[in-house]
Structure formats: C-alpha cells, structure tokens
Design a protein around this motif. Sequence first.
Motif, PDB file in Angstrom:
ATOM      1  N   UNK A  64       0.834  -1.202   0.000  1.00 18.74           N
ATOM      2  CA  UNK A  64       0.000   0.000   0.000  1.00 18.74           C
ATOM      3  C   UNK A  64       0.869   1.253   0.000  1.00 18.74           C
ATOM      4  N   UNK A  65       1.870   1.256   0.872  1.00 26.16           N
ATOM      5  CA  UNK A  65       2.760   2.411   0.989  1.00 26.16           C
ATOM      6  C   UNK A  65       3.507   2.692  -0.299  1.00 26.16           C
ATOM      7  N   UNK A  66       3.992   1.638  -0.943  1.00 23.30           N
ATOM      8  CA  UNK A  66       4.721   1.805  -2.198  1.00 23.30           C
ATOM      9  C   UNK A  66       3.777   2.321  -3.292  1.00 23.30           C
ATOM     10  N   UNK A  67       2.535   1.827  -3.286  1.00 22.81           N
ATOM     11  CA  UNK A  67       1.553   2.269  -4.282  1.00 22.81           C
ATOM     12  C   UNK A  67       1.283   3.767  -4.131  1.00 22.81           C
ATOM     13  N   UNK A  68       1.070   4.208  -2.890  1.00 27.85           N
ATOM     14  CA  UNK A  68       0.792   5.627  -2.644  1.00 27.85           C
ATOM     15  C   UNK A  68       1.991   6.474  -3.055  1.00 27.85           C
ATOM     16  N   UNK A  69       3.183   6.040  -2.705  1.00 27.04           N
ATOM     17  CA  UNK A  69       4.394   6.773  -3.061  1.00 27.04           C
ATOM     18  C   UNK A  69       4.492   6.957  -4.576  1.00 27.04           C
ATOM     19  N   UNK A  70       4.353   5.869  -5.314  1.00 22.11           N
ATOM     20  CA  UNK A  70       4.471   5.917  -6.779  1.00 22.11           C
ATOM     21  C   UNK A  70       3.361   6.794  -7.381  1.00 22.11           C
ATOM     22  N   UNK A  71       2.129   6.612  -6.898  1.00 22.74           N
ATOM     23  CA  UNK A  71       0.985   7.360  -7.417  1.00 22.74           C
ATOM     24  C   UNK A  71       1.137   8.855  -7.171  1.00 22.74           C
ATOM     25  N   UNK A  72       1.557   9.221  -5.964  1.00 25.32           N
ATOM     26  CA  UNK A  72       1.707  10.631  -5.607  1.00 25.32           C
ATOM     27  C   UNK A  72       2.827  11.292  -6.419  1.00 25.32           C
ATOM     28  N   UNK A  73       3.932  10.600  -6.573  1.00 24.56           N
ATOM     29  CA  UNK A  73       5.048  11.163  -7.347  1.00 24.56           C
ATOM     30  C   UNK A  73       4.646  11.341  -8.809  1.00 24.56           C
ATOM     31  N   UNK A  74       3.911  10.367  -9.357  1.00 20.24           N
ATOM     32  CA  UNK A  74       3.464  10.475 -10.746  1.00 20.24           C
ATOM     33  C   UNK A  74       2.481  11.636 -10.910  1.00 20.24           C
ATOM     34  N   UNK A  75       1.583  11.794  -9.939  1.00 22.56           N
ATOM     35  CA  UNK A  75       0.616  12.899 -10.008  1.00 22.56           C
ATOM     36  C   UNK A  75       1.320  14.251  -9.971  1.00 22.56           C
ATOM     37  N   UNK A  76       2.304  14.399  -9.080  1.00 24.10           N
ATOM     38  CA  UNK A  76       3.037  15.664  -8.991  1.00 24.10           C
ATOM     39  C   UNK A  76       3.795  15.931 -10.296  1.00 24.10           C
ATOM     40  N   UNK A  77       4.369  14.887 -10.869  1.00 23.04           N
ATOM     41  CA  UNK A  77       5.083  15.035 -12.150  1.00 23.04           C
ATOM     42  C   UNK A  77       4.107  15.493 -13.233  1.00 23.04           C
ATOM     43  N   UNK A  78       2.910  14.898 -13.264  1.00 24.09           N
ATOM     44  CA  UNK A  78       1.885  15.282 -14.244  1.00 24.09           C
ATOM     45  C   UNK A  78       1.497  16.749 -14.069  1.00 24.09           C
ATOM     46  N   UNK A  79       1.314  17.169 -12.792  1.00 22.61           N
ATOM     47  CA  UNK A  79       0.961  18.565 -12.536  1.00 22.61           C
ATOM     48  C   UNK A  79       2.078  19.508 -12.991  1.00 22.61           C
ATOM     49  N   UNK A  80       3.315  19.135 -12.708  1.00 25.83           N
ATOM     50  CA  UNK A  80       4.449  19.954 -13.151  1.00 25.83           C
ATOM     51  C   UNK A  80       4.454  20.078 -14.675  1.00 25.83           C
ATOM     52  N   UNK A  81       4.261  18.940 -15.350  1.00 22.46           N
ATOM     53  CA  UNK A  81       4.283  18.912 -16.818  1.00 22.46           C
ATOM     54  C   UNK A  81       3.160  19.756 -17.416  1.00 22.46           C
TER      55      UNK A  81
END
Length: 173
Positions: free
Chosen positions: A75-92
Amino acid sequence: AYAQAVDQRLDLGRRLRHAVEIGGLNAHYQPQVDLKTGRVTGFEALLRWSHPDRGPISPSEFIPVAESSGLIVDLGHWVLRTACQQMRNWLDSGTPSRTVSVNVSPAQIWNGDFEKVVAAVLAETGLPPELLCLELTESLFVDHTKQKVSTTLTALSGLGVKLALDDFGSGYS
C-alpha cells in the motif's frame, strides 16, 4: 461475536489485498497552505478505499488491517508511486512547483531497501527529489535496530528528499 469480528477483519484484509491488485485504491490530495500568505505550498497524499459492498472505509479501519497483514508495504509503495506520478503530471501541465507529502509506514523501512524503492520511483516518474516529503512516525524508532533506521534515513536524505516527523492521530503531531 468475537468470531464474527475476526471473520469481518479477515474479509476486509482479503478485499483490501484484491483492491491493491486490481487498482481499486485512490489517492486524494489535501492542500497544505501557508497561513501567512494563504498560498498552497504543497499537498499531502491520502489513501482512500471504497469497499465494493460497504462503500468508503475509513483509513482508521483499513490501515490497521493492512499493517497486521503485511499489506501495508505494498500500500505504501503504491501511494508513493501514485503521488510522485501525479506531482510530475501537474508539473508537466504547468502547475507551480509544490511538494507532495507521503506517509511512510515503519514496515516499509524495516522490511527492506526502502531508499532503493524511493530512488526507483523518483527515477521512474522524473519528480525532482526536493519536491517529495516523506512523513515518518515516531513509532519507527521503537523496538527496532537503530542502525537500520539510521542508515535508511541517511540514504533517503542523500537522495535529496525531505523527511518530516508526523504523529498524526496520536495526539503528538
């Protein structure tokens, strides 16, 4: 009544495992605001789960089940990956640079090479490390080898991510 409670908990654990496998979890992003300026400075990733029959289940109910079953690491790894991807998408998409905070379970650190997981997620998503804040709880420092924790925290710090102590819910935030 006790047997029924145990059955319900086991069923919740099975359903949660299934949700992890099929992508049935969601991350919600709670804004963090600078009270002086009123500006959003970052977001905290919050894990949400909607049970197929019961609807939304409180994290205070499903997180202990995840911890006792060992599912908390996935669960923790999923949240970490999902959150980092979302922030990257927002930056892009041109959104201003903000931090994302992710809660880390002590089990994620005790059960392996967490710094390698974080490094891999940062590399995979391309999120600048300084935009990731890992929120740790004090329970991380209890009853486990200090050397493992110290080595992991030093390695995480070396990656350039922020580390924060958060005992939300314990009365000692």
